[in-house]
Design a protein around this motif. Structure first.
Motif, PDB file in Angstrom:
ATOM      1  N   ARG A  71       0.724  -1.260   0.137  1.00 60.95           N
ATOM      2  CA  ARG A  71       0.232   0.123   0.010  1.00 60.95           C
ATOM      3  C   ARG A  71       0.854   1.225  -0.020  1.00 60.95           C
ATOM      4  N   SER A  72       2.008   1.215   0.922  1.00 59.61           N
ATOM      5  CA  SER A  72       2.685   2.647   1.080  1.00 59.61           C
ATOM      6  C   SER A  72       4.114   2.295   0.555  1.00 59.61           C
ATOM      7  N   LEU A  73       4.533   3.087  -0.785  1.00 60.46           N
ATOM      8  CA  LEU A  73       5.698   2.809  -1.109  1.00 60.46           C
ATOM      9  C   LEU A  73       6.442   4.274  -1.672  1.00 60.46           C
ATOM     10  N   PRO A  74       7.559   4.340  -1.421  1.00 58.44           N
ATOM     11  CA  PRO A  74       8.229   5.667  -1.896  1.00 58.44           C
ATOM     12  C   PRO A  74       7.992   5.877  -3.389  1.00 58.44           C
ATOM     13  N   ALA A  75       7.977   7.279  -3.982  1.00 57.28           N
ATOM     14  CA  ALA A  75       7.623   7.405  -5.180  1.00 57.28           C
ATOM     15  C   ALA A  75       8.847   6.972  -6.040  1.00 57.28           C
ATOM     16  N   PRO A  76       8.610   6.433  -7.158  1.00 58.56           N
ATOM     17  CA  PRO A  76       9.675   6.207  -8.063  1.00 58.56           C
ATOM     18  C   PRO A  76      10.476   7.585  -8.668  1.00 58.56           C
ATOM     19  N   PRO A  77      11.594   7.599  -8.978  1.00 59.09           N
ATOM     20  CA  PRO A  77      12.078   8.982  -9.461  1.00 59.09           C
ATOM     21  C   PRO A  77      11.285   9.245 -10.836  1.00 59.09           C
ATOM     22  N   SER A  78      11.554  10.607 -10.873  1.00 57.62           N
ATOM     23  CA  SER A  78      10.808  11.222 -12.347  1.00 57.62           C
ATOM     24  C   SER A  78      11.657  10.827 -13.351  1.00 57.62           C
ATOM     25  N   LYS A  79      10.964  10.655 -14.611  1.00 58.35           N
ATOM     26  CA  LYS A  79      11.571  10.444 -16.001  1.00 58.35           C
ATOM     27  C   LYS A  79      12.322  11.401 -16.311  1.00 58.35           C
ATOM     28  N   PRO A  80      13.736  11.311 -16.650  1.00 62.14           N
ATOM     29  CA  PRO A  80      14.536  12.565 -16.945  1.00 62.14           C
ATOM     30  C   PRO A  80      13.932  13.042 -18.409  1.00 62.14           C
ATOM     31  N   ILE A  81      13.962  14.184 -18.507  1.00 60.73           N
ATOM     32  CA  ILE A  81      13.378  14.925 -19.874  1.00 60.73           C
ATOM     33  C   ILE A  81      14.660  14.874 -20.843  1.00 60.73           C
ATOM     34  N   PHE A  82      15.894  15.229 -20.196  1.00 57.25           N
ATOM     35  CA  PHE A  82      17.240  15.357 -21.241  1.00 57.25           C
ATOM     36  C   PHE A  82      18.319  14.565 -20.210  1.00 57.25           C
ATOM     37  N   GLY A  83      19.078  13.860 -21.050  1.00 55.62           N
ATOM     38  CA  GLY A  83      20.167  13.383 -20.398  1.00 55.62           C
ATOM     39  C   GLY A  83      19.862  12.139 -19.552  1.00 55.62           C
ATOM     40  N   THR A  84      20.598  11.731 -18.683  1.00 48.24           N
ATOM     41  CA  THR A  84      20.612  10.483 -17.900  1.00 48.24           C
ATOM     42  C   THR A  84      19.583  10.693 -16.807  1.00 48.24           C
ATOM     43  N   GLY A  85      19.429  11.748 -16.408  1.00 49.96           N
ATOM     44  CA  GLY A  85      18.617  12.053 -15.199  1.00 49.96           C
ATOM     45  C   GLY A  85      19.694  11.661 -13.941  1.00 49.96           C
ATOM     46  N   ASP A  86      19.095  11.239 -12.722  1.00 53.03           N
ATOM     47  CA  ASP A  86      19.770  11.048 -11.548  1.00 53.03           C
ATOM     48  C   ASP A  86      19.691   9.548 -11.348  1.00 53.03           C
ATOM     49  N   GLY A  87      20.757   9.114 -11.794  1.00 46.76           N
ATOM     50  CA  GLY A  87      21.069   7.348 -11.382  1.00 46.76           C
ATOM     51  C   GLY A  87      21.150   7.143  -9.796  1.00 46.76           C
ATOM     52  N   LYS A  88      21.666   8.312  -8.915  1.00 47.28           N
ATOM     53  CA  LYS A  88      21.752   8.276  -7.647  1.00 47.28           C
ATOM     54  C   LYS A  88      20.150   8.124  -7.143  1.00 47.28           C
ATOM     55  N   ALA A  89      19.262   8.933  -7.703  1.00 49.60           N
ATOM     56  CA  ALA A  89      18.055   8.894  -7.247  1.00 49.60           C
ATOM     57  C   ALA A  89      17.496   7.502  -7.367  1.00 49.60           C
ATOM     58  N   MET A  90      17.710   6.806  -8.524  1.00 51.73           N
ATOM     59  CA  MET A  90      17.307   5.444  -8.755  1.00 51.73           C
ATOM     60  C   MET A  90      17.742   4.668  -7.866  1.00 51.73           C
ATOM     61  N   GLU A  91      19.027   4.610  -7.265  1.00 55.40           N
ATOM     62  CA  GLU A  91      19.962   3.787  -6.397  1.00 55.40           C
ATOM     63  C   GLU A  91      19.277   3.906  -5.153  1.00 55.40           C
TER      64      GLU A  91
END
Length: 103
Positions: A71-91
């Motif tokens: 029921r309760s989970l952390p929100a997944p990272p937002s999809k990057p618009i440009f480039g790779t985004g934040d891999g550390k956020a995915m980690e």
């Protein structure tokens, strides 16, 4: 990508009993960004660390699957618009899921 037996130790839990995950890089493959993670088994499990490559969409599928189970989970990272985004956020996101479902 094969196994990496001499990879650096990345602690997920203080006692070393959970899986460990670390963002190690990204690449642009087949018109999409992919993210590389080093996944290490818990201490005492006789298995080599693995380098795992996943796309942003793969992480979104995982988030959807986990949301059906919990029921309760952390929100997944937002999809990057440009480039790779934040891999550390995915980690951080993957680590938080491993606290909920360590195996």
């Amino acid at each position: 990508m094969g196994s990496t037996s001499s990879a650096p130790e990345v602690r997920l839990t203080e006692d070393g009993h959970g899986f460990n995950v670390k963002y190690v890089g990204s690449d642009f493959i087949d018109d999409m960004w992919t993210y590389d993670f080093l996944v290490q088994p818990p201490q005492g499990v006789e298995a080599p660390a693995q380098r795992v490559r996943r796309s942003f969409d793969d992480v979104q599928l995982l988030a959807t699957s986990m949301a059906q189970r919990y029921r309760s989970l952390p929100a997944p990272p937002s999809k990057p618009i440009f480039g790779t985004g934040d891999g550390k956020a995915m980690e951080r996101y993957l680590r938080s899921l491993l606290f909920i479902e360590p195996w």
